[in-house]
Scaffold this active site. Structure first.
Site, PDB file in Angstrom:
ATOM      1  N   SER A 115       0.834  -1.203   0.000  1.00 43.67           N
ATOM      2  CA  SER A 115       0.000   0.000   0.000  1.00 43.67           C
ATOM      3  C   SER A 115       0.867   1.251   0.000  1.00 43.67           C
ATOM      4  CB  SER A 115      -0.927  -0.003   1.212  1.00 43.67           C
ATOM      5  OG  SER A 115      -0.150   0.008   2.380  1.00 43.67           O
ATOM      6  N   SER A 165       6.132   3.684  11.362  1.00 41.45           N
ATOM      7  CA  SER A 165       5.078   3.230  10.459  1.00 41.45           C
ATOM      8  C   SER A 165       5.230   3.932   9.132  1.00 41.45           C
ATOM      9  CB  SER A 165       3.715   3.550  11.058  1.00 41.45           C
ATOM     10  OG  SER A 165       3.491   4.946  10.927  1.00 41.45           O
ATOM     11  N   LYS A 166       4.268   3.643   8.273  1.00 40.39           N
ATOM     12  CA  LYS A 166       4.317   4.241   6.939  1.00 40.39           C
ATOM     13  C   LYS A 166       4.281   5.760   6.994  1.00 40.39           C
ATOM     14  CE  LYS A 166       2.894   0.466   4.169  1.00 40.39           C
ATOM     15  NZ  LYS A 166       1.898  -0.506   3.933  1.00 40.39           N
ATOM     16  N   ARG A 167       3.811   6.302   8.140  1.00 36.91           N
ATOM     17  CA  ARG A 167       3.753   7.761   8.222  1.00 36.91           C
ATOM     18  C   ARG A 167       5.135   8.379   8.410  1.00 36.91           C
ATOM     19  NH1 ARG A 167      -0.165   8.198  12.844  1.00 36.91           N
ATOM     20  NH2 ARG A 167       0.788   6.191  13.103  1.00 36.91           N
TER      21      ARG A 167
END
Ligand code: GLU
Length: 319
Positions: free
Chosen positions: A13, A253-255
């Protein structure tokens, strides 16, 4: 001993980040150090969040890092394809039918908003325990709601039973699912199959013998073990690895965009990234550059800490 089969099971994603790279590295080392094979399965059930270009990018990134696989991926090589979950829904449907035939599931009409508004019990981490609102609907009531245009998800009836397992890294872990989460979703009302069902069906179909993944999924494992048992599928061994923490103690995380490979690869080469992760994971006494193969001979789960791993500030800055 039976042949070891490990797997990478990323959700493509976005760009792979340090946490995913560490999981992939440990999955690779754990299987390869025992002469095992690796399957790459793309967990792209949510096709809106996981467009194909991310899967292709992810494959390129794994190659760049030196983490190879024997079976799977978008090329679909191997006997258990396709290896994208978005193309395997017939298998999830078949598993759901079996559970349905055994009377183990029921339709649930609760919307997320209703569940939020309901005064339902919550776990210590804030997640809600399903209060069983639709558990005892009669077939007539369910049919009437469907006719009235309400969309249903499908939930598994969870028994009052403690389900435990010996994690290969973290040791014994157990949960009473009725208290920990209640009846959980296998199929969402928007038509998507739930991760918990898809992952079990696929790991079994792909003959995976060991599942290596982040400790954020430790508490999913009892739900998955229940599904293995109800579907009569062979259970793999599980190894959950510690999570990487940012300087302020949050889980990476992806953030954290400076921790994704797009940003990292502007500053560091693949061997530097692998070397620094191996150092953090206790596999190398210093953060010197190395390729995954160089870690194979000395690999042992005993070296990997069990507590979460704070990433020292500056470790992944350019050299
Ligand atoms: N697809 C999940 C993720 O990327 C991992 C699932 C698993 O390893 O079981 O977080």
């Amino acid at each position: 001993m039976d042949k070891i089969v490990g797997r990478f099971a990323p959700s493509p994603s976005g760009r792979i980040h340090l946490g995913n790279i560490l999981s992939s590295l440990l999955a690779w080392l754990s299987a390869r150090s025992k002469g095992g094979r690796i399957v790459l399965r793309l967990e792209d059930l949510d096709t809106v969040r996981c467009p194909r270009r991310y899967a292709l990018q992810l494959e390129e990134d794994l190659h760049w890092l030196g983490l190879d696989w024997d079976e799977g991926g978008t090329a679909g090589q191997g006997p258990h394809g396709p290896y994208e979950q978005s193309r395997r829904t017939a298998l999830y449907q078949a598993a759901l039918k079996r559970l349905e035939a055994a009377g183990l599931v029921y339709p649930c009409f609760c919307t997320r908003r209703e569940l939020h508004a309901a005064d339902a019990p919550h776990r210590s981490d804030g997640r809600q325990i399903y209060p069983g609102t639709c558990r005892n609907l009669t077939a007539e009531e369910a049919a009437a709601r469907k006719t009235a245009g309400h969309r249903a998800g499908v939930r598994l009836r969870v028994p009052e039973e403690v389900i435990g397992f010996a994690d290969g890294h973290l040791g014994w872990y157990e949960e009473n699912l009725a208290e920990a989460c209640g009846d959980f979703l296998l199929h969402r009302s928007d038509g998507l199959f739930a991760y918990q069902l898809a992952v079990v069906v696929d790991d079994a179909a792909m003959e995976v013998t060991e599942v290596v993944r982040g400790a954020d999924l430790l508490d999913s494992t009892p739900r998955q073990l229940l599904l293995y048992r109800l579907l009569g599928l062979p259970e793999p061994k599980f190894y959950h690895l510690p999570l990487l923490l940012s300087a302020d103690g949050r889980r990476l995380s992806k953030r954290d965009q400076d921790a994704d490979l797009g940003a990292l690869s502007c500053r560091l080469g693949p061997e530097e990234i692998i070397g620094k992760l191996a150092f953090l994971a206790g596999l190398n006494p210093e953060a010197r550059p190395c390729r995954p193969e160089e870690l194979l001979a000395e690999f042992s789960w005993d070296k990997v800490p069990r507590e979460d791993l704070p990433v020292p500030p500056g470790l992944f800055d350019g050299t």
